[in-house]
Write a protein that holds these residues in place. Structure first.
Motif, PDB file in Angstrom:
ATOM      1  N   LEU A   1       0.819  -1.212   0.000  1.00 50.30           N
ATOM      2  CA  LEU A   1       0.000   0.000   0.000  1.00 50.30           C
ATOM      3  C   LEU A   1       0.852   1.262   0.000  1.00 50.30           C
ATOM      4  O   LEU A   1       0.405   2.316  -0.427  1.00 50.30           O
ATOM      5  CB  LEU A   1      -0.922   0.013   1.237  1.00 50.30           C
ATOM      6  N   GLY A   2       2.058   1.164   0.463  1.00 56.16           N
ATOM      7  CA  GLY A   2       2.916   2.336   0.519  1.00 56.16           C
ATOM      8  C   GLY A   2       2.861   3.008   1.879  1.00 56.16           C
ATOM      9  O   GLY A   2       1.858   2.935   2.585  1.00 56.16           O
ATOM     10  N   GLU A   3       3.968   3.691   2.234  1.00 53.99           N
ATOM     11  CA  GLU A   3       4.093   4.274   3.559  1.00 53.99           C
ATOM     12  C   GLU A   3       3.056   5.368   3.800  1.00 53.99           C
ATOM     13  O   GLU A   3       2.501   5.496   4.896  1.00 53.99           O
ATOM     14  CB  GLU A   3       5.499   4.841   3.734  1.00 53.99           C
ATOM     15  N   ASN A   4       2.737   6.175   2.764  1.00 51.91           N
ATOM     16  CA  ASN A   4       1.794   7.273   2.921  1.00 51.91           C
ATOM     17  C   ASN A   4       0.389   6.760   3.260  1.00 51.91           C
ATOM     18  O   ASN A   4      -0.264   7.251   4.179  1.00 51.91           O
ATOM     19  CB  ASN A   4       1.753   8.104   1.627  1.00 51.91           C
ATOM     20  N   VAL A   5      -0.069   5.732   2.530  1.00 55.73           N
ATOM     21  CA  VAL A   5      -1.410   5.172   2.764  1.00 55.73           C
ATOM     22  C   VAL A   5      -1.469   4.508   4.134  1.00 55.73           C
ATOM     23  O   VAL A   5      -2.433   4.675   4.888  1.00 55.73           O
ATOM     24  CB  VAL A   5      -1.769   4.157   1.661  1.00 55.73           C
ATOM     25  N   ARG A   6      -0.415   3.757   4.471  1.00 55.32           N
ATOM     26  CA  ARG A   6      -0.406   3.087   5.777  1.00 55.32           C
ATOM     27  C   ARG A   6      -0.429   4.103   6.913  1.00 55.32           C
ATOM     28  O   ARG A   6      -1.077   3.890   7.947  1.00 55.32           O
ATOM     29  CB  ARG A   6       0.828   2.187   5.908  1.00 55.32           C
ATOM     30  N   GLY A   7       0.264   5.236   6.721  1.00 59.84           N
ATOM     31  CA  GLY A   7       0.280   6.267   7.744  1.00 59.84           C
ATOM     32  C   GLY A   7      -1.091   6.884   7.946  1.00 59.84           C
ATOM     33  O   GLY A   7      -1.521   7.136   9.078  1.00 59.84           O
ATOM     34  N   ARG A   8      -1.805   7.165   6.813  1.00 57.03           N
ATOM     35  CA  ARG A   8      -3.139   7.752   6.929  1.00 57.03           C
ATOM     36  C   ARG A   8      -4.097   6.775   7.619  1.00 57.03           C
ATOM     37  O   ARG A   8      -4.938   7.185   8.423  1.00 57.03           O
ATOM     38  CB  ARG A   8      -3.677   8.125   5.541  1.00 57.03           C
ATOM     39  N   TRP A   9      -3.990   5.489   7.299  1.00 54.46           N
ATOM     40  CA  TRP A   9      -4.874   4.503   7.931  1.00 54.46           C
ATOM     41  C   TRP A   9      -4.619   4.427   9.442  1.00 54.46           C
ATOM     42  O   TRP A   9      -5.541   4.373  10.240  1.00 54.46           O
ATOM     43  CB  TRP A   9      -4.663   3.133   7.313  1.00 54.46           C
ATOM     44  N   SER A  10      -3.335   4.459   9.842  1.00 50.46           N
ATOM     45  CA  SER A  10      -2.988   4.404  11.257  1.00 50.46           C
ATOM     46  C   SER A  10      -3.538   5.624  11.991  1.00 50.46           C
ATOM     47  O   SER A  10      -4.056   5.519  13.109  1.00 50.46           O
ATOM     48  CB  SER A  10      -1.475   4.317  11.442  1.00 50.46           C
ATOM     49  N   ALA A  11      -3.450   6.808  11.347  1.00 44.62           N
ATOM     50  CA  ALA A  11      -3.966   8.031  11.970  1.00 44.62           C
ATOM     51  C   ALA A  11      -5.480   7.946  12.132  1.00 44.62           C
ATOM     52  O   ALA A  11      -6.042   8.344  13.160  1.00 44.62           O
ATOM     53  CB  ALA A  11      -3.582   9.246  11.116  1.00 44.62           C
ATOM     54  N   TYR A  12      -6.178   7.414  11.102  1.00 45.26           N
ATOM     55  CA  TYR A  12      -7.632   7.260  11.188  1.00 45.26           C
ATOM     56  C   TYR A  12      -8.021   6.300  12.309  1.00 45.26           C
ATOM     57  O   TYR A  12      -8.942   6.558  13.081  1.00 45.26           O
ATOM     58  CB  TYR A  12      -8.168   6.750   9.848  1.00 45.26           C
ATOM     59  N   ASP A  13      -7.282   5.199  12.401  1.00 40.07           N
ATOM     60  CA  ASP A  13      -7.594   4.194  13.418  1.00 40.07           C
ATOM     61  C   ASP A  13      -7.424   4.761  14.819  1.00 40.07           C
ATOM     62  O   ASP A  13      -8.240   4.522  15.714  1.00 40.07           O
ATOM     63  CB  ASP A  13      -6.691   2.974  13.219  1.00 40.07           C
ATOM     64  N   GLU A  14      -6.360   5.552  15.022  1.00 36.04           N
ATOM     65  CA  GLU A  14      -6.134   6.159  16.324  1.00 36.04           C
ATOM     66  C   GLU A  14      -7.229   7.174  16.655  1.00 36.04           C
ATOM     67  O   GLU A  14      -7.712   7.246  17.789  1.00 36.04           O
ATOM     68  CB  GLU A  14      -4.761   6.831  16.350  1.00 36.04           C
ATOM     69  N   ALA A  15      -7.635   7.966  15.662  1.00 33.53           N
ATOM     70  CA  ALA A  15      -8.677   8.966  15.889  1.00 33.53           C
ATOM     71  C   ALA A  15     -10.014   8.299  16.217  1.00 33.53           C
ATOM     72  O   ALA A  15     -10.749   8.756  17.089  1.00 33.53           O
ATOM     73  CB  ALA A  15      -8.819   9.857  14.649  1.00 33.53           C
ATOM     74  N   ARG A  16     -10.320   7.214  15.518  1.00 34.24           N
ATOM     75  CA  ARG A  16     -11.571   6.503  15.761  1.00 34.24           C
ATOM     76  C   ARG A  16     -11.592   5.899  17.171  1.00 34.24           C
ATOM     77  O   ARG A  16     -12.600   5.965  17.877  1.00 34.24           O
ATOM     78  CB  ARG A  16     -11.753   5.398  14.724  1.00 34.24           C
ATOM     79  N   SER A  17     -10.464   5.317  17.575  1.00 34.15           N
ATOM     80  CA  SER A  17     -10.379   4.736  18.910  1.00 34.15           C
ATOM     81  C   SER A  17     -10.564   5.794  19.982  1.00 34.15           C
ATOM     82  O   SER A  17     -11.242   5.576  21.000  1.00 34.15           O
ATOM     83  CB  SER A  17      -9.029   4.019  19.089  1.00 34.15           C
ATOM     84  N   SER A  18      -9.964   6.969  19.763  1.00 34.27           N
ATOM     85  CA  SER A  18     -10.089   8.055  20.725  1.00 34.27           C
ATOM     86  C   SER A  18     -11.532   8.552  20.812  1.00 34.27           C
ATOM     87  O   SER A  18     -12.046   8.830  21.886  1.00 34.27           O
ATOM     88  CB  SER A  18      -9.168   9.213  20.322  1.00 34.27           C
ATOM     89  N   TYR A  19     -12.207   8.630  19.645  1.00 36.66           N
ATOM     90  CA  TYR A  19     -13.598   9.083  19.626  1.00 36.66           C
ATOM     91  C   TYR A  19     -14.504   8.104  20.361  1.00 36.66           C
ATOM     92  O   TYR A  19     -15.349   8.497  21.165  1.00 36.66           O
ATOM     93  CB  TYR A  19     -14.054   9.237  18.172  1.00 36.66           C
ATOM     94  N   MET A  20     -14.331   6.807  20.103  1.00 38.60           N
ATOM     95  CA  MET A  20     -15.165   5.805  20.751  1.00 38.60           C
ATOM     96  C   MET A  20     -14.968   5.816  22.259  1.00 38.60           C
ATOM     97  O   MET A  20     -15.901   5.625  23.033  1.00 38.60           O
ATOM     98  CB  MET A  20     -14.841   4.423  20.187  1.00 38.60           C
ATOM     99  N   ALA A  21     -13.724   6.034  22.692  1.00 41.80           N
ATOM    100  CA  ALA A  21     -13.430   6.064  24.126  1.00 41.80           C
ATOM    101  C   ALA A  21     -14.084   7.261  24.815  1.00 41.80           C
ATOM    102  O   ALA A  21     -14.391   7.216  26.009  1.00 41.80           O
ATOM    103  CB  ALA A  21     -11.921   6.091  24.354  1.00 41.80           C
ATOM    104  N   SER A  22     -14.318   8.344  24.048  1.00 45.06           N
ATOM    105  CA  SER A  22     -14.891   9.558  24.639  1.00 45.06           C
ATOM    106  C   SER A  22     -16.411   9.543  24.660  1.00 45.06           C
ATOM    107  O   SER A  22     -17.037  10.402  25.274  1.00 45.06           O
ATOM    108  CB  SER A  22     -14.428  10.791  23.849  1.00 45.06           C
ATOM    109  N   MET A  23     -17.041   8.585  23.974  1.00 45.48           N
ATOM    110  CA  MET A  23     -18.497   8.540  23.911  1.00 45.48           C
ATOM    111  C   MET A  23     -19.082   8.178  25.270  1.00 45.48           C
ATOM    112  O   MET A  23     -18.524   7.392  26.021  1.00 45.48           O
ATOM    113  CB  MET A  23     -18.962   7.516  22.865  1.00 45.48           C
TER     114      MET A  23
END
Length: 255
Positions: A177-199
């Motif tokens: 997938l390439g480093e750029n795509v993998r980085g964006r996916w990791s950032a999305y996953d972290e943001a989603r986890s943080s959002y779910m934890a705050s609900m």
């Protein structure tokens, strides 16, 4: 290894799981065919040893020696009418019509259910084990499939090899997938986890407080391909001296 450990714990009479029924098929279901074909199964842990089923269909039901409980040792060795009478005459509703394809896992699970004396059952001082729960757990955890495949060494090796190849392909696809795509996916996953934890689950949809309550009790929000579908048994007898509330009569099926 688990089957060997169970055999040591449960004794010489313990039979390993092979995916085949333990009871003998003398005949076939005269009414249903294919995937709807039926067999009869006894929850021996809930049986009180009254012998009603043995009197009604003696070629199908026997009384096992250790606990004096009923057991379906042959399938379709009596007429459907006699077997139905045996089921309906059971005072504790511990005999079931089940799908023939489900019989092997239920008969195996029955070996793993702890028995207690009839006296303790009638006093309500002991919870009766449920082979349906044991079978359900085995299916959902994949234990049934692993044990069945494990009977054939070549099948088990092929399964492990296939899983290893699939893992390698997933890893390769991820790296491609390439480093750029993998980085964006990791950032999305972290943001989603943080959002779910705050609900907050402090209130339900009607504004009622849910303090201290599980928003998903008993894993009701989860679906599993191995789920076992159960529904109340249509026929049953009255005047029960004991009823196992944790294992109500049911027709049993899973895909």
């Amino acid at each position: 290894r688990k089957q060997m450990a169970l055999a040591m714990e449960l004794g010489a009479d313990f039979k390993p799981y092979t995916g085949q029924p333990m009871s003998k098929f003398v005949g076939q279901d005269p009414t249903e065919r294919g995937s709807n074909a039926r067999a009869v199964f006894v929850n021996e842990a809930a049986c009180i040893g009254c012998r009603q089923c043995n009197h009604s269909a003696p070629n199908t039901f026997m009384m096992e020696d250790e606990w004096g409980r009923a057991r379906a040792f042959q399938q379709w060795a009596d007429s459907e009418e006699d077997i139905t009478i045996a089921i309906e005459s059971c005072p504790v509703d511990c005999i079931y019509w089940v799908k023939q394809r489900n019989l092997p896992i239920l008969e195996y699970a029955m070996q793993r259910v702890e028995r207690v004396s009839v006296g303790m059952m009638n006093q309500g001082s002991a919870r009766v084990g449920d082979p349906f729960d044991v079978a359900n757990t085995m299916i959902r955890k994949g234990e049934e499939e692993r044990m069945r495949v494990g009977m054939d060494a070549s099948g088990a090796e092929a399964g492990m090899a296939s899983a290893g190849k699939l893992g390698a392909r997933i890893r390769l696809a991820w790296l491609n997938l390439g480093e750029n795509v993998r980085g964006r996916w990791s950032a999305y996953d972290e943001a989603r986890s943080s959002y779910m934890a705050s609900m907050s689950f402090d209130e339900d949809d009607d504004g009622n407080s849910m303090d201290g309550e599980d928003p998903c009790p008993n894993d009701e929000c989860m679906m599993d391909e191995g789920d076992i579908e159960m529904s109340p048994k249509e026929a049953g007898a009255k005047g029960t001296p004991f009823r196992n509330e944790a294992a109500q009569p049911k027709d049993f099926d899973f895909e």
